[in-house]
Design an enzyme around this catalytic site. Structure first.
Site, PDB file in Angstrom:
ATOM      1  N   ASP A   1       3.815   4.516  12.790  1.00 18.76           N
ATOM      2  CA  ASP A   1       4.426   3.175  12.700  1.00 18.76           C
ATOM      3  C   ASP A   1       5.813   2.752  11.713  1.00 18.76           C
ATOM      4  O   ASP A   1       6.402   1.811  11.660  1.00 18.76           O
ATOM      5  CB  ASP A   1       3.359   2.272  12.435  1.00 18.76           C
ATOM      6  CG  ASP A   1       2.646   2.350  10.936  1.00 18.76           C
ATOM      7  OD1 ASP A   1       3.148   3.285  10.256  1.00 18.76           O
ATOM      8  OD2 ASP A   1       1.694   1.517  10.802  1.00 18.76           O
ATOM      9  N   GLU A   2       5.974   3.759  10.865  1.00 21.75           N
ATOM     10  CA  GLU A   2       7.116   3.456   9.672  1.00 21.75           C
ATOM     11  C   GLU A   2       8.282   3.432  10.434  1.00 21.75           C
ATOM     12  O   GLU A   2       9.350   2.614   9.750  1.00 21.75           O
ATOM     13  CB  GLU A   2       6.989   4.129   8.701  1.00 21.75           C
ATOM     14  CG  GLU A   2       5.593   4.071   7.759  1.00 21.75           C
ATOM     15  CD  GLU A   2       5.856   5.048   6.504  1.00 21.75           C
ATOM     16  OE1 GLU A   2       6.926   5.052   6.042  1.00 21.75           O
ATOM     17  OE2 GLU A   2       4.843   4.845   5.712  1.00 21.75           O
TER      18      GLU A   2
HETATM   19  O1  DAU Z   1       1.977   4.034   8.346  1.00 20.54           O
HETATM   20  C1  DAU Z   1       1.783   5.433   8.522  1.00 20.54           C
HETATM   21  C2  DAU Z   1       2.407   5.925   7.140  1.00 20.54           C
HETATM   22  O2  DAU Z   1       1.300   5.981   6.190  1.00 20.54           O
HETATM   23  C3  DAU Z   1       2.777   7.521   7.451  1.00 20.54           C
HETATM   24  O3  DAU Z   1       3.765   7.755   8.285  1.00 20.54           O
HETATM   25  C4  DAU Z   1       2.891   8.100   6.075  1.00 20.54           C
HETATM   26  O4  DAU Z   1       2.964   9.716   6.414  1.00 20.54           O
HETATM   27  C5  DAU Z   1       1.834   8.087   4.935  1.00 20.54           C
HETATM   28  O5  DAU Z   1       1.879   8.679   3.898  1.00 20.54           O
HETATM   29  C6  DAU Z   1       1.366   6.498   5.017  1.00 20.54           C
HETATM   30  O6  DAU Z   1       2.446   5.868   4.219  1.00 20.54           O
HETATM   31  P1  DAU Z   1       2.458   4.906   3.110  1.00 20.54           P
HETATM   32  O7  DAU Z   1       3.563   4.770   2.517  1.00 20.54           O
HETATM   33  O8  DAU Z   1       1.916   3.493   3.683  1.00 20.54           O
HETATM   34  O9  DAU Z   1       1.114   5.463   2.389  1.00 20.54           O
HETATM   35  P2  DAU Z   1       0.732   5.683   0.810  1.00 20.54           P
HETATM   36  O10 DAU Z   1      -0.639   6.248   0.903  1.00 20.54           O
HETATM   37  O11 DAU Z   1       1.692   6.378   0.205  1.00 20.54           O
HETATM   38  O12 DAU Z   1       0.574   4.312   0.095  1.00 20.54           O
HETATM   39  C7  DAU Z   1      -0.033   3.266   0.781  1.00 20.54           C
HETATM   40  C8  DAU Z   1       0.325   1.825   0.036  1.00 20.54           C
HETATM   41  O13 DAU Z   1      -0.180   1.946  -1.298  1.00 20.54           O
HETATM   42  C9  DAU Z   1       1.744   1.757   0.017  1.00 20.54           C
HETATM   43  O14 DAU Z   1       1.801   0.000  -0.033  1.00 20.54           O
HETATM   44  C10 DAU Z   1       1.897   1.948  -1.322  1.00 20.54           C
HETATM   45  C11 DAU Z   1       0.857   1.806  -2.228  1.00 20.54           C
HETATM   46  N1  DAU Z   1       0.581   2.747  -3.308  1.00 20.54           N
HETATM   47  C12 DAU Z   1       0.549   4.168  -3.170  1.00 20.54           C
HETATM   48  C13 DAU Z   1       0.247   4.951  -4.111  1.00 20.54           C
HETATM   49  C14 DAU Z   1       0.295   6.525  -3.728  1.00 20.54           C
HETATM   50  C15 DAU Z   1       0.303   2.045  -4.506  1.00 20.54           C
HETATM   51  O15 DAU Z   1       0.022   0.952  -4.886  1.00 20.54           O
HETATM   52  N2  DAU Z   1       0.150   3.165  -5.568  1.00 20.54           N
HETATM   53  C16 DAU Z   1       0.039   4.544  -5.273  1.00 20.54           C
HETATM   54  O16 DAU Z   1      -0.445   5.093  -6.429  1.00 20.54           O
END
Ligand code: DAU
Ligand code: NAD
Length: 339
Positions: free
Chosen positions: A126-127
């Site tokens: 969805d990104e």
């Molecule tokens: O939406 C689909 C996407 O979801 C996929 O295409 C990506 O491959 C997948 O990694 C994921 O991306 P996000 O950036 O949304 O996921 P992430 O788990 O890295 O982060 C989720 C949310 O949490 C985002 O708003 C950033 C925040 N976050 C992330 C990390 C790793 C934090 O606040 N602290 C953190 O340490």
């Protein structure tokens, strides 16, 4: 059917292989994975002895060996999960994202063309639609929302999607694309929000929340995503894009607090850190098309899925402890050391 699944040693690809071999015991799955930092053979341990499964360590950009594999296996379909998938890493080092996510996609499709116009499914995200404002809960991503990306990761995935559509229009390759929201569940690499928070909580380490934790993600249990891809592969209309998501929007801070509570820890572990550059505000999928055309609906409610996920991390400590004891330490220090 003989199916090549790329990226099967990763989170969603691994869950998909487990799901697919259970649902289609008559089919054969060949997993192609380079085993980058995100690939874990232990994720595939439960299927390694299955006679209908073969693991092949291979880079999807390695044209010569990809073509040899197609020659040998004569696949009926390819599902491309392989990707560099972490937004934060793409901000640090975009190059490998362009290589794997775009060149790798083109290489797999070239092989599909060369060996008889093989059915190809692209696992997208969805990104590619960018983000939605926090104060417009009435807005959702549909399949016709314009592509509008924020990070090198999402741009590389969008580039791949455009190529996939071009291969259909130009060469008549029988393709489909799925664009899913955030997944969670077993085997999720502990650099991503939910598994990182679970692992840090269990180790009484600070929980790094970006900005104020108000960004919204639309969470889907990984098995529901696997079911959607299985349906699209077998019943989806060629050339179509299908959005996949379960209307489960949550703020990051609420997810973190829920994990803290489930593990009986204290909110004092929460540490607000510098925000992600270009941080997307909100994702929200409208899954009407896949529901109406293919009858797909998510089956796992978030409150059940998150319990199952936390239980899995408690019962499979070895899986993630091995990861966070290795090279991951350098990554963690680099990303969070001075944040
Ligand atoms: O939406 C689909 C996407 O979801 C996929 O295409 C990506 O491959 C997948 O990694 C994921 O991306 P996000 O950036 O949304 O996921 P992430 O788990 O890295 O982060 C989720 C949310 O949490 C985002 O708003 C950033 C925040 N976050 C992330 C990390 C790793 C934090 O606040 N602290 C953190 O340490
Ligand atoms: P992941 O990072 O956990 O796994 C990626 C896998 O691909 C790893 O096993 C890795 O070794 C392999 N890989 C990487 N580069 C490769 C290459 N050049 N050749 C062969 N294999 C290679 O990723 P994930 O979270 O399981 O995501 C899988 C797919 O789903 C990706 O395409 C991602 O964009 C998409 N997606 C992810 C989410 C999510 O929430 N995680 C949501 C929507 C879409």
């Amino acid at each position: 059917m003989n199916i090549i699944v790329t990226g099967g040693a990763g989170f969603i690809g691994g869950n998909f292989i487990h799901y697919y071999l259970k649902e289609h015991p008559e089919d054969r799955v060949i997993c192609v994975d380079k085993l980058t930092y995100a690939g874990n053979l232990s994720t595939l341990a439960p299927v390694m002895d299955n006679p209908n499964f073969r693991f092949c360590r291979l880079d999807i950009c390695d044209r010569e060996n990809v073509f040899s594999l197609f020659e040998e296996e004569k696949p009926d379909a390819v599902i491309n999960f392989a990707a560099e998938s972490h937004v934060d890493r793409s901000i640090e080092n975009p190059g490998i994202f362009l290589q794997t996510n775009i060149i790798g996609t083109a290489t797999m499709m070239d092989a599909c063309r060369a060996f008889g116009n093989i059915r190809y499914h692209q696992v997208s995200t969805d990104e590619v639609y960018g983000d939605l404002p926090l104060d417009r809960p009435d807005l959702f991503f549909t399949e016709t929302t314009p592509i509008h990306t924020s990070s090198p990761y999402s741009s590389s995935k969008a580039g791949a999607d455009l190529l996939v559509q071009a291969y259909q229009r130009t060469y008549g390759l029988p393709i489909t694309i799925s664009r899913c929201s955030n997944n969670y569940g077993p085997y999720h690499f502990p650099e991503k929000l939910i598994p990182l928070m679970i692992a840090n909580c269990l180790n009484d380490k600070p929980l790094p929340v970006y900005g104020e934790g108000l960004n919204v993600r639309d969470w889907l249990y990984v098995e529901d995503h696997c079911k959607a891809i299985d349906l699209i592969l077998h019943k989806g209309r060629i050339g179509e894009v299908y959005n996949v998501g379960g209307h489960n929007e949550m703020r990051n801070i609420d997810i973190v607090k829920l994990i803290i509570e489930a593990l009986g820890k204290d909110e004092s572990l929460i540490t607000y850190v510098t925000d992600r550059k270009g941080h997307d505000l909100r994702y929200a999928i409208d899954p009407t098309k896949i529901h109406e055309e293919l009858g797909w609906l998510p089956e796992t409610k978030f409150q059940d899925g998150i319990k199952k996920t936390i239980k899995w991390y408690l019962e499979n400590r070895q899986w993630w402890e091995e990861i966070i004891s290795g090279e991951y330490q350098n990554y963690y220090e680099k990303m969070y050391g001075n944040r």
